[in-house]
Design a protein around this motif. Structure first.
Motif, PDB file in Angstrom:
ATOM      1  N   VAL A 914      49.377  66.367  31.924  1.00 54.59           N
ATOM      2  CA  VAL A 914      49.565  65.551  33.311  1.00 54.59           C
ATOM      3  C   VAL A 914      49.256  63.979  32.643  1.00 54.59           C
ATOM      4  O   VAL A 914      47.990  63.923  32.224  1.00 54.59           O
ATOM      5  CB  VAL A 914      49.474  65.828  34.007  1.00 54.59           C
ATOM      6  N   GLY A 915      50.142  62.706  32.713  1.00 53.19           N
ATOM      7  CA  GLY A 915      48.901  61.349  32.126  1.00 53.19           C
ATOM      8  C   GLY A 915      50.146  61.226  30.437  1.00 53.19           C
ATOM      9  O   GLY A 915      50.222  60.058  30.007  1.00 53.19           O
ATOM     10  N   ARG A 916      50.724  62.683  29.543  1.00 53.90           N
ATOM     11  CA  ARG A 916      50.366  61.921  28.240  1.00 53.90           C
ATOM     12  C   ARG A 916      52.446  61.186  28.802  1.00 53.90           C
ATOM     13  O   ARG A 916      53.148  61.946  29.284  1.00 53.90           O
ATOM     14  CB  ARG A 916      50.868  63.287  27.771  1.00 53.90           C
ATOM     15  N   PHE A 917      52.674  60.664  27.331  1.00 51.39           N
ATOM     16  CA  PHE A 917      54.103  60.663  27.424  1.00 51.39           C
ATOM     17  C   PHE A 917      54.770  61.431  26.924  1.00 51.39           C
ATOM     18  O   PHE A 917      54.347  62.937  26.420  1.00 51.39           O
ATOM     19  CB  PHE A 917      53.972  59.517  25.728  1.00 51.39           C
ATOM     20  N   PHE A 918      55.804  62.265  27.887  1.00 53.45           N
ATOM     21  CA  PHE A 918      56.923  63.369  28.189  1.00 53.45           C
ATOM     22  C   PHE A 918      57.257  63.370  26.284  1.00 53.45           C
ATOM     23  O   PHE A 918      57.504  65.150  26.363  1.00 53.45           O
ATOM     24  CB  PHE A 918      57.804  63.050  28.813  1.00 53.45           C
ATOM     25  N   SER A 919      57.462  62.837  25.400  1.00 57.49           N
ATOM     26  CA  SER A 919      57.812  62.834  24.250  1.00 57.49           C
ATOM     27  C   SER A 919      57.116  63.894  23.512  1.00 57.49           C
ATOM     28  O   SER A 919      56.961  65.317  22.639  1.00 57.49           O
ATOM     29  CB  SER A 919      58.365  61.769  23.637  1.00 57.49           C
ATOM     30  N   GLU A 920      55.730  64.101  23.573  1.00 55.13           N
ATOM     31  CA  GLU A 920      54.572  64.930  23.081  1.00 55.13           C
ATOM     32  C   GLU A 920      54.431  66.152  24.210  1.00 55.13           C
ATOM     33  O   GLU A 920      53.888  67.345  22.980  1.00 55.13           O
ATOM     34  CB  GLU A 920      52.999  64.377  23.716  1.00 55.13           C
ATOM     35  N   VAL A 921      55.441  66.090  25.318  1.00 52.94           N
ATOM     36  CA  VAL A 921      56.282  67.355  25.597  1.00 52.94           C
ATOM     37  C   VAL A 921      56.672  68.229  25.773  1.00 52.94           C
ATOM     38  O   VAL A 921      56.752  69.468  25.625  1.00 52.94           O
ATOM     39  CB  VAL A 921      54.998  67.145  27.548  1.00 52.94           C
ATOM     40  N   ASP A 922      58.083  67.426  25.541  1.00 51.40           N
ATOM     41  CA  ASP A 922      58.984  68.111  25.499  1.00 51.40           C
ATOM     42  C   ASP A 922      59.908  67.142  24.481  1.00 51.40           C
ATOM     43  O   ASP A 922      61.132  66.217  25.545  1.00 51.40           O
ATOM     44  CB  ASP A 922      59.951  68.418  26.559  1.00 51.40           C
ATOM     45  N   ALA A 923      60.057  66.973  23.215  1.00 46.62           N
ATOM     46  CA  ALA A 923      60.635  66.081  22.678  1.00 46.62           C
ATOM     47  C   ALA A 923      61.564  65.407  22.868  1.00 46.62           C
ATOM     48  O   ALA A 923      62.525  64.704  22.866  1.00 46.62           O
ATOM     49  CB  ALA A 923      60.140  65.575  20.914  1.00 46.62           C
ATOM     50  N   ASN A 924      62.419  66.768  22.923  1.00 46.42           N
ATOM     51  CA  ASN A 924      64.362  67.213  23.110  1.00 46.42           C
ATOM     52  C   ASN A 924      64.981  66.411  24.019  1.00 46.42           C
ATOM     53  O   ASN A 924      65.645  65.857  24.330  1.00 46.42           O
ATOM     54  CB  ASN A 924      64.371  68.697  22.573  1.00 46.42           C
ATOM     55  N   LEU A 925      63.932  66.364  24.807  1.00 46.92           N
ATOM     56  CA  LEU A 925      64.351  66.400  26.465  1.00 46.92           C
ATOM     57  C   LEU A 925      64.158  65.012  26.634  1.00 46.92           C
ATOM     58  O   LEU A 925      64.958  64.196  27.265  1.00 46.92           O
ATOM     59  CB  LEU A 925      63.682  67.324  27.867  1.00 46.92           C
ATOM     60  N   MET A 926      62.478  64.771  26.079  1.00 42.55           N
ATOM     61  CA  MET A 926      63.161  63.127  26.100  1.00 42.55           C
ATOM     62  C   MET A 926      63.554  62.480  25.324  1.00 42.55           C
ATOM     63  O   MET A 926      64.231  61.378  26.237  1.00 42.55           O
ATOM     64  CB  MET A 926      61.627  62.715  25.694  1.00 42.55           C
ATOM     65  N   LEU A 927      64.089  63.313  24.527  1.00 41.10           N
ATOM     66  CA  LEU A 927      65.266  62.165  23.345  1.00 41.10           C
ATOM     67  C   LEU A 927      66.578  62.427  24.883  1.00 41.10           C
ATOM     68  O   LEU A 927      67.564  61.093  24.617  1.00 41.10           O
ATOM     69  CB  LEU A 927      65.502  62.727  21.978  1.00 41.10           C
ATOM     70  N   ALA A 928      66.814  63.181  25.184  1.00 39.41           N
ATOM     71  CA  ALA A 928      68.566  63.040  26.019  1.00 39.41           C
ATOM     72  C   ALA A 928      68.357  62.214  26.633  1.00 39.41           C
ATOM     73  O   ALA A 928      69.357  61.424  27.171  1.00 39.41           O
ATOM     74  CB  ALA A 928      68.499  64.876  26.556  1.00 39.41           C
ATOM     75  N   LEU A 929      66.769  62.238  27.746  1.00 39.75           N
ATOM     76  CA  LEU A 929      67.307  60.963  28.499  1.00 39.75           C
ATOM     77  C   LEU A 929      67.281  59.357  28.211  1.00 39.75           C
ATOM     78  O   LEU A 929      67.708  58.608  28.750  1.00 39.75           O
ATOM     79  CB  LEU A 929      65.454  60.945  29.549  1.00 39.75           C
ATOM     80  N   TYR A 930      66.578  59.051  27.035  1.00 35.26           N
ATOM     81  CA  TYR A 930      66.712  57.923  26.832  1.00 35.26           C
ATOM     82  C   TYR A 930      68.168  58.388  25.543  1.00 35.26           C
ATOM     83  O   TYR A 930      68.244  57.066  25.948  1.00 35.26           O
ATOM     84  CB  TYR A 930      65.805  58.258  25.183  1.00 35.26           C
ATOM     85  N   ASN A 931      68.870  58.532  25.515  1.00 31.37           N
ATOM     86  CA  ASN A 931      70.182  58.610  24.864  1.00 31.37           C
ATOM     87  C   ASN A 931      71.003  58.594  26.224  1.00 31.37           C
ATOM     88  O   ASN A 931      72.283  57.775  25.521  1.00 31.37           O
ATOM     89  CB  ASN A 931      70.214  59.667  24.110  1.00 31.37           C
ATOM     90  N   ASN A 932      70.548  59.533  27.311  1.00 30.75           N
ATOM     91  CA  ASN A 932      71.963  58.800  28.451  1.00 30.75           C
ATOM     92  C   ASN A 932      71.716  57.876  28.882  1.00 30.75           C
ATOM     93  O   ASN A 932      71.446  57.419  30.602  1.00 30.75           O
ATOM     94  CB  ASN A 932      71.514  60.300  28.651  1.00 30.75           C
TER      95      ASN A 932
END
Length: 1153
Positions: A914-932
């Protein structure tokens, strides 16, 4: 529309899973541990509405789980929103605090910030401050010219005839290798006593001046001794100035001979390595000594340039670049048969720090080959200077040519481009030791109003690359009073430890008559300067009436900030000015470009804009509304601006009743003061007070407990209307103490925080009070006690609704230790008051959530429970949607904040992330959120960062950059009589005497903080919510590893609710989005110079005077070495007995007047 079932299937949950039980207060479970079934259940804060019967996605007759449908997840989102809102309404106390303010309406007044009046007043105050320094400067310059005119030159003056305080004497006595210790200085050097002075941040002596002389100048030369003799009279003028204006800081006279005399006296801050300070290379001296310059440097790289000579040329060019300031423009080219730029810059560019760095790096790549072609070099230079389509200084125009010699005078080129008007000065530099005839080089300089210099060795570089300023100063001297105009510099770091300053400069002219013909002298004597600390200017600006997000700023004609809350260089390099552009201090946009241009043009203006701002902790971006108001500061090159959010148009001013003020008792006897005492903390909550300057005698401390203790002790002595205290700050502090105590009494004290899994509740105010309840929660309170410097406070004011702030984590640091520590998530919101139609936000309130308990609560709220104690079970013949509680092995559910940082997760093993940038937790999902488009990225550069230096490439014993002859060379008699051998020996001699110039000392490098860190550029990347506001379903297409996900913003919060299938395989691992600050070279300079930012140069220019005498244009002769001298030098080197030369000061003959 139904969402298809999980691509790769989903495992069935363990039927033995026990029902959720809320943890008792203080219990801690490690990641992955299960909650015990025993113990009383903890109720939800609000009743959860039953779920509607949802259509299933699996085929009938089979037991299966399907991915939740969109309306199911929207339902979960509403439950989360209701839970958050309910807790904040009960404990945040926003409405109750509004009522408390209204109930105490008689204790404060609502004041208005009128932007135009406010900014004009501050500009006037700054103008008055600087005008006092201008008057002192004029007295000093007039006195210096009078003293020098009356001085009689003494050819036979001796060191023992001069008595002065040598600022470097103490350091040299401690250094057994210093020049004076070796030679035994004959000068009568004073030994002074010093007293600590907080204004100077230094020990000073007000009865004397101090003298600093550059290391490479011989103190016993006739020129220097005469300079010391006549400048001694300035001492009384310095002291008289201080008597008239006690706020004056350093008063300095920088002489054209290199002598610096400053007042008051203080020991020189000598570095551990050799001291290379020379006043003539300081930004303030360069600005005061000449008008802006357009300079083209051309370097001969023909094959005749030997290896050593080329190295001298490269060093000379770098030193020449250091004599230029941001008001100047420059380009550098090399030439042989053809001329070409050494860098990617194809035209003149501003001589700022970053452009000069490009030149210096490019110069090192020059290679000697071909034949000399002066015509190609000069034609290129003239074309550069005549290009009308570029930004330039449009004042002094000059060509600086470095060569080893040649026969061609290229008269036809000068006739074509420069004669008869001779608007371009030509300076020629003969580099290295050689037998060439230098007459053509002298002729070029003398027929084009320039000067000829010789650079035979490394020791001559610094002095001869700055002497050209004397020539440029001629038109200024001849212009007389018209040129005696005070100029104010960019911000730079004071060499004596005063911090960041600006300097007012005024040139000092030689008024003596030159020769029997009563011809007017045209030499500049030097520059007078007076420092003004930025902190003294800041004190003239409003401190706390503008609110946490309002501020004053100022810029100069280059667009560089003089004042700005983001002007915070992490390292200081006194050799370079601090040049932070307004558009780099803030996030650049078109509106700010327009505001900047208007300010540089000296206009008044006002504009409301929507813009992006970076949070104080540099993790978040907010889109906000700001009102910009600006006016010029008269009699200066500066312009002042005011930035106010709409909610800071009004502010509260405490109005303690006359009855209280008339009681001449200590402040500690006032009614609300008792709630500041630690004895009240157990019942009323812990109080942190902002470390402000409430009273002059208040001792500051970084420890808030100690600061509060000092404050209370002082309040036992002073009365409420004491003149030594800032009544605005003091009274507002006491008002807010009482206001926040009533919040405890009305709301917090009777509530059970444990029931709602809260670690703390808090209130923070503009007045400087932060009250945290209960008292024990203060042990884990890590927010800044100054609300205006607390990121959560400033963001809450700029955002509507509830702002979540998870604990800050770095990916390189170890994760949160949930087993041992209580980890809290801050949730805050601003308190908006409307009083008589005037809206303001004087406070922020909030709660601190227990991470583990709320993670469990999050699972329940995002589940299909129809009863709060029984999770839904899927029978053998039923079809169920997955939820975040029962199916947490297959379904990932998270809350991410607007910066992309993880706030809550249904995965126990992610709690410590908790408190970390989400890409360090789930890079695949964070990229999808950014791309959408759920997130937008903003990249910017921090030009004030500090970085560790790169490891040195070579720490060998031999001097770096020196040509090493081969055995064949030594056996060749012709080599021993060559210019290369002569130059090599001279380099070795200088290397033995001034070894610090050539080689690195690892021990010194380790002990010197200036070496450990240097300024650098860091690239910053922040993410913020994009344009998508609605609920959104999507699929991460990755073949057999594809994942479904759903994302939805939570209303009235800065949270994004995301539900996704857990990844089944890693073959589709996408590129990871980076948020961490990274080292960078900054934006591509070659591209930036194609679209230069708007700027204006100084409004005055002195580059021509019809009466200028150009006959003094340098002289020199080739210096053929004799074989006897060479042999003697070689023997000295072999015996290790280097001679002790006495460096001579290069001075024009007319300096002897």
């Amino acid at each position: 529309m139904a969402v298809p079932a999980r691509t790769c299937g989903a495992s069935r949950p363990d039927p033995a899973r026990t029902a959720l039980r809320w943890p008792s207060r203080g219990s801690r479970l490690g990641p992955g541990a299960r909650r015990p079934a025993a113990g009383p259940p903890r109720p939800l804060a609000l009743l959860l509405p039953p779920l509607l019967l949802l259509p299933l996605l699996a085929a009938p007759g089979a037991s299966a789980y399907s991915f939740p449908q969109q309306h199911t997840m929207q339902h979960w989102a509403r439950r989360l929103e209701q839970e958050i809102d309910g807790v904040m309404r009960i404990f945040g106390g926003v409405q109750q605090l509004r009522e408390i303010y209204k109930d105490n309406r008689n204790l404060f007044e609502v004041q208005e910030n009128e932007p135009q009046k406010l900014v004009e007043k501050v500009a006037g105050d700054i103008e008055s401050l600087l005008d006092r320094k201008v008057q002192a400067l004029k007295r000093l310059a007039d006195a210096a010219e009078t003293f020098q005119k009356a001085h009689r030159w003494q050819d036979n003056i001796k060191e023992e005839d001069i008595v002065y305080y040598d600022a470097k004497a103490d350091a040299e006595l401690d250094d057994p290798e210093s020049e004076d210790v070796e030679r035994g200085s004959k000068a009568s050097t004073l030994r002074l006593d010093f007293v600590e002075d907080s204004n100077f941040k230094n020990k000073v002596n007000y009865s004397y001046t101090a003298v600093q002389i550059p290391t490479d100048i011989y103190k016993g030369s006739t020129v220097i001794l005469n300079e010391l003799n006549w400048t001694e009279a300035l001492e009384n003028v310095f002291m008289e100035n201080r008597r008239q204006d006690p706020t004056l800081l350093w008063q300095v006279f920088g002489s054209a001979t290199g002598v610096t005399r400053y007042y008051p006296a203080t020991p020189w801050r000598a570095p551990k390595k050799i001291d290379l300070y020379d006043v003539r290379r300081r930004p303030w001296y360069i600005q005061g000594a000449s008008s802006p310059k357009d300079m083209v440097i051309i370097v001969d790289v023909s094959g005749s340039v030997s290896g050593l000579t080329l190295k001298l040329m490269k060093t000379s060019v770098c030193e020449m670049l250091d004599t230029l300031s941001d008001d100047d423009y420059v380009n550098v080219a090399s030439f042989n048969e053809k001329a070409q730029p050494v860098s990617c810059f194809t035209h003149l560019v501003q001589a700022n720090v970053r452009n000069k760095k490009v030149f210096k790096e490019a110069v090192q790549g020059m290679v000697a080959k071909g034949t000399t072609g002066y015509k190609a070099g000069f034609e290129y230079a003239f074309d550069q200077l005549q290009n009308p389509n570029i930004t330039r200084a449009n004042c002094n125009k000059m060509i600086m040519m470095f060569t080893d010699g040649g026969e061609d005078r290229v008269q036809d080129v000068f006739e074509k481009y420069n004669w008869p008007n001779r608007t371009v000065r030509v300076f020629t530099f003969s580099v290295g030791q050689h037998n060439y005839d230098v007459t053509p080089l002298q002729w070029m300089a003398c027929t084009n109003k320039g000067y000829y210099f010789e650079i035979p060795s490394i020791g001559a570089i610094r002095i001869n690359t700055q002497e050209y300023l004397d020539v440029l100063g001629r038109p200024m001297v001849l212009a007389g009073k018209e040129a005696k105009q005070v100029q104010w510099t960019n911000v730079y770091e004071d060499a004596l430890g005063l911090g960041m300053v600006v300097t007012g400069t005024l040139p000092v002219f030689n008024l003596t008559q030159d020769g029997p013909g009563e011809k007017k002298n045209q030499l500049i004597l030097g520059v007078m300067g007076i420092d003004v600390a930025l902190n003294d200017i800041k004190r003239l600006t409003p401190n706390y009436t503008l609110g946490a997000n309002g501020y004053i700023f100022a810029i100069d004609l280059n667009g560089y900030v003089l004042l700005h809350p983001n002007l915070k260089p992490q390292t200081t390099n006194f050799r370079e000015p601090v040049t932070l552009d307004f558009l780099d201090a803030e996030l650049e946009d078109e509106n700010k470009e327009e505001i900047r241009r208007s300010m540089i043009d000296g206009n008044k203006g006002h504009k409301q804009i929507r813009t992006l701002v970076k949070s104080l902790d540099e993790r978040y971006i907010d889109e906000v509304t700001r009102n910009y108001t600006w006016v010029p500061i008269r009699s200066t090159n500066y312009s002042l601006g005011l930035v106010l959010p709409p909610y800071s148009t009004f502010y509260l001013q405490a109005n303690l009743s006359d009855q209280i003020l008339q009681v001449k008792l200590p402040i500690s006897k006032l009614k609300d003061f008792e709630f500041l005492l630690p004895s009240s903390f157990e019942s009323e909550g812990h109080v942190f007070i902002a470390p402000r300057e409430y009273c002059k005698d208040l001792n500051a401390s970084d420890n808030n407990t100690e600061f509060l203790k000092n404050f209370i002790e002082l309040m036992e002595k002073v009365t409420p209307d004491s003149k030594q205290c800032n009544n605005f700050l003091l009274h507002n502090l006491i008002l807010d103490t009482g206001i926040t105590q009533q919040l405890v009494e009305r709301v917090w004290r009777d509530q059970d925080l444990n029931t709602y899994s809260l670690l703390a509740v808090f209130a923070t105010t503009d007045g400087g009070i932060t009250r945290v309840f209960p008292n024990k929660a203060a042990e884990d309170w890590t927010e800044n006690p100054e609300p205006f410097n607390a990121s959560f406070y400033r963001r809450s004011l700029d955002n509507h609704g509830y702002v979540f702030k998870p604990p800050q984590q770095d990916a390189l640091l170890r994760p949160l230790e949930l087993e041992n520590d209580t980890v809290g998530i801050l949730v805050s919101t601003a308190v908006e008051l409307s009083l008589g139609g005037r809206t303001l936000r004087p406070a922020v309130v909030g709660v601190k959530l227990d991470l583990e308990a709320w993670a469990e609560k999050f699972k329940v709220l995002a589940s299909n429970r129809t009863h709060q104690d029984q999770p839904q079970k899927c029978g053998p013949n039923s079809h169920c949607e997955m939820d975040c509680e029962v199916n947490n092995e297959d379904l990932l559910c998270v809350l991410i904040d607007d910066g992309g940082f993880l706030v809550l997760s249904n995965q126990n093993h992610q709690w410590d992330q908790v408190g970390r940038f989400f890409s360090e937790v789930d890079a695949n999902l964070m990229l999808a959120l950014y791309n959408n488009s759920f997130y937008t990225r903003k990249e910017s550069y921090d030009y004030q960062a500090a970085c560790a230096p790169l490891p040195p490439g070579n720490l060998g014993a031999a001097p770096r950059g020196i040509f090493v002859p081969t055995i064949a060379d030594f056996l060749n008699l012709a080599w021993w009589t060559s210019a290369a051998a002569w130059s090599l020996f001279q380099q070795l001699l200088y290397g033995l005497i001034y070894h610090s110039w050539f080689q690195a000392d690892p021990a010194e490098a380790e002990g010197n903080p200036e070496v450990r860190e240097s300024s650098c550029v860091m690239k910053q990347t922040q993410y913020y919510f994009g344009s998508v506001n609605a609920s959104y379903n999507a699929i991460i297409d990755c073949g057999n590893c594809s994942r479904l996900f759903h994302a939805q913003r939570l209303i009235n919060t800065n949270l994004l609710f995301v539900v996704a299938e857990k990844p089944l395989c890693s073959q589709c691992e996408a590129g990871r989005l980076l948020q961490k600050e990274t080292h960078s070279d900054g934006p591509e300079q070659c591209e930036l110079v194609q679209r230069p930012r708007y700027r204006r140069g100084p409004h005055i220019c002195f580059d021509y005077n019809a009466t200028e005498d150009t006959s003094d244009c340098g002289r020199g002769a080739s210096f053929p070495p004799s074989l006897g001298v060479l042999v003697s030098l070689q023997l000295l080197l072999l015996l290790g007995l280097p001679p002790r030369p006495q460096p001579q000061v290069h001075a024009h003959p007319s300096r002897r007047l």
